[in-house]
Design a protein around this motif. Structure first.
Motif, short mmCIF file in Angstrom:
data_model
loop_
_atom_site.label_atom_id
_atom_site.label_comp_id
_atom_site.label_asym_id
_atom_site.label_seq_id
_atom_site.Cartn_x
_atom_site.Cartn_y
_atom_site.Cartn_z
N GLU A 227 42.22 15.80 -31.65
CA GLU A 227 42.88 14.65 -31.07
C GLU A 227 42.38 14.39 -29.65
OE1 GLU A 227 47.44 12.83 -30.94
OE2 GLU A 227 47.14 15.00 -30.99
N ASP A 228 42.43 13.13 -29.24
CA ASP A 228 41.99 12.77 -27.89
C ASP A 228 42.71 13.56 -26.81
OD1 ASP A 228 44.33 10.86 -26.73
OD2 ASP A 228 44.10 10.50 -28.86
N THR A 229 43.93 14.00 -27.10
CA THR A 229 44.74 14.72 -26.12
C THR A 229 44.20 16.10 -25.77
OG1 THR A 229 46.12 15.62 -27.88
CG2 THR A 229 46.83 13.54 -26.90
N TRP B 127 52.56 8.28 -27.69
CA TRP B 127 51.36 7.44 -27.58
C TRP B 127 51.69 6.07 -27.00
CZ3 TRP B 127 48.66 5.14 -32.52
CH2 TRP B 127 47.42 4.60 -32.18
N GLU C 10 52.54 5.92 -23.20
CA GLU C 10 51.29 6.19 -22.48
C GLU C 10 50.41 4.95 -22.44
OE1 GLU C 10 49.43 9.62 -24.27
OE2 GLU C 10 51.37 10.63 -24.37
N ASN C 11 50.32 4.27 -23.57
CA ASN C 11 49.49 3.07 -23.64
C ASN C 11 50.04 1.97 -22.75
OD1 ASN C 11 47.09 1.95 -25.31
ND2 ASN C 11 48.60 0.31 -25.36
N GLY D 261 49.75 2.48 -35.27
CA GLY D 261 48.33 2.62 -35.02
C GLY D 261 47.46 1.85 -35.99
N THR E 234 44.49 1.83 -23.48
CA THR E 234 43.30 2.68 -23.38
C THR E 234 42.85 3.12 -24.76
OG1 THR E 234 42.36 4.61 -22.25
CG2 THR E 234 44.59 4.84 -23.16
N TRP F 207 42.31 5.59 -27.79
CA TRP F 207 43.02 6.73 -28.39
C TRP F 207 42.30 7.15 -29.66
CZ3 TRP F 207 46.47 8.36 -25.00
CH2 TRP F 207 47.05 7.43 -24.14
N GLY G 75 42.94 6.33 -20.07
CA GLY G 75 44.20 7.05 -20.21
C GLY G 75 44.14 8.45 -19.64
N TYR H 287 48.89 19.26 -22.63
CA TYR H 287 49.23 17.99 -23.30
C TYR H 287 50.29 18.20 -24.37
CZ TYR H 287 47.70 13.10 -23.37
OH TYR H 287 47.60 11.73 -23.19
N ARG I 193 53.61 16.03 -24.43
CA ARG I 193 54.01 15.17 -25.54
C ARG I 193 55.35 15.60 -26.12
NH1 ARG I 193 50.00 12.23 -28.60
NH2 ARG I 193 49.30 10.61 -27.15
#
Length: 497
Positions: free
Chosen positions: A126-128, A235, A238-239, A311, A362, A364, A446, A452, A456
């Protein structure tokens, strides 16, 4: 050359970094990255850290293990890429292994750091996980491999700036392949029309979403229980925060160095919490806890809700189920959709509403990291597969079947993709998400956060307390911020120790 593999002893919430040398040789870029993350120094690529030519002298075939968290059509797309790669050459044999959810994959990866022989050779995470991957010392920056293999540079020259910056730290790109998605808004066009709303003039802000929801509720449309439905996923806040260029952490939102200070206690976070709580209390929003399943999609499929924020990666699967061209066997719960409701369903997709405007936020999704194992041949094999994966034909399928957005200008301009976004039902939906990707501000990516998972988890607890439990937003935010700052302090202490 040498690959420096730092083996952390990890309790679930704590990263303790211990430096261990895994083979002989030189000073690797992954080592310099972990030692200098507290500064704003721009890191230089180190080509010696990525032995891209090691395949030439290796015993064949080299066995390559790839871990991933995907399901449904995205999983099938990655498997198809691996099959095509294996058929295209005889030097490397790729085995693709699903590891469950993002969280389950990360947990297994963390546990494997204690015994590096159990790590994969390539991992889609994951991007996180960007800061964690950097601090673990277990991966090689893509920048090092690009420097070692100039012939592979064209893809990265064409990489969208918003994507490059999202996955970079201190000017250095870490993952080498990408699965980019966007939060978007799904709408029931018939419900909008029944409420006197235009499907071509969708809400652009959270305030406008509330206004639309009030009109849908007032229209008393048969079967509609709650106008808006969404999962309480961290998510989305954050966005929304990134969309108004509100930092979540310090150090340039974590991109200029390892973040050490929370910036979450601000007017925009309060505005988001107030909006969500007010929507729920006024019967305008049906909110589900994070990871509760696919209830939010079922609500749209069964037409008990009219607007969904979720998403873009679900688009091809959702469209296939709606069109009855995919059974949904790989999607638990998909069989619960009422076939009669599906028959009359007219879905549309719009840019995700924001605090000030639509489509802001951003990048994701997920990304592929090359693991710094002790065998040079496996590193070279992993890089070779990554180059194949980034080839235009594979990337086109990654969009058509996998629902991930094109991350390079070459794929953006490919005639198949252009036609897909213009003429295919699912493609038109995904084209909206692509429009959003192209409109992002690449200079404000982001957050990059070390702890993280803790962050989260805290966000989800806060959202559930405020939205489902009626907790005072200011109190919930203050409690969250205190815990998050403590997590940042602990992470910095453990990494430094």
């Amino acid at each position: 050359m040498k690959n420096n593999l730092i083996r952390p002893a990890i309790a679930i919430a704590v990263l303790a970094v211990l430096s261990v040398s895994c083979s002989s040789g030189s000073d690797g870029a992954s080592e310099s990255a972990t030692s200098d993350q507290s500064s704003t120094t721009v890191l230089e690529a180190n080509p010696a850290n990525c032995p891209v030519k090691a395949l030439d002298s290796a015993s064949k075939p080299v066995e390559l293990t790839v871990w991933h968290p995907y399901n449904a059509l995205t999983k099938e797309s990655l498997e198809k890429a691996a099959t095509a790669y294996n058929a295209s050459q005889s030097e490397v044999r790729v085995s693709v292994e699903a590891q469950g959810t993002y969280e389950e994959l990360l947990k297994k990866y963390e546990e494997s750091l204690g015994d590096p022989s159990t790590l994969p050779d390539l991992v889609f995470a994951e991007d996180t996980t960007l800061q964690f991957m950097i601090d673990s010392g277990s991966v090689i920056p893509a920048a090092d491999c690009i420097a070692a293999d100039p012939a592979a540079g064209q893809f990265y020259k064409e990489l969208l700036p918003a994507v490059r910056n999202a996955f970079s730290s201190q000017g250095q790109l870490w993952p080498g392949a990408f699965g980019v998605s966007m939060p978007i808004m799904y709408v029931n066009n018939a419900h909008l029309a029944a409420a006197g709303l235009s499907p071509t003039a969708l809400p652009t802000t959270l305030d406008e979403v509330r206004t639309a929801a009030e009109k849908i509720k007032a229209a008393q449309i048969p079967g509609v229980e709650f106008p808006v439905v969404m999962e309480l996923y961290g998510w989305y806040p954050e966005n929304w925060l990134t969309g108004v260029q509100q930092e979540i952490v310090d150090q340039g939102n974590g991109h200029e160095g390892r973040a050490t200070k929370s910036e979450m206690k601000n007017e925009y976070t309060t505005e988001i919490l107030d909006w969500m709580q007010g929507m729920q209390q006024d019967g305008l929003l049906k909110a589900y806890p994070y990871a509760a399943g696919i209830d939010q999609f079922l609500a749209m499929g069964n037409q008990s809700s009219s607007i969904l924020i979720d998403g873009s990666r679900a688009i091809t699967t959702v469209n296939a189920i709606v069109q009855n061209s995919y059974t949904g066997d790989a999607v638990e719960g998909a069989g619960s959709v009422d076939s009669a409701a599906l028959a009359g369903l007219d879905l549309g997709v719009g840019l995700v509403p924001g605090l000030k405007a639509a489509g802001q936020g951003t990048v994701w999704g997920s990304a592929a990291y090359l693991v710094a194992g002790p065998e040079d041949a496996k590193i070279a094999a992993g890089w070779d597969f990554m180059k194949f994966f980034n080839s235009t034909p594979v990337q086109v399928d990654w969009t058509l079947q996998g629902s991930y957005l094109p991350v390079s200008t070459a794929v953006q301009e490919d005639p198949i993709i252009v036609d897909y976004f213009a003429n295919d039902p699912a493609g038109k939906w995904l084209g909206v998400a692509n429009q959003q990707l192209l409109g992002l501000d690449p200079d404000f990516p982001g957050p990059v956060i070390g702890p993280y998972n803790q962050y989260r988890s805290g966000i989800h607890t806060m959202l559930e307390g405020v939205v489902l439990g009626g907790k005072d937003p200011a109190t919930a935010l203050s409690e969250f911020n205190t815990k998050f700052q403590s997590d940042l302090d602990m992470y910095a202490k453990e990494v430094a120790g």
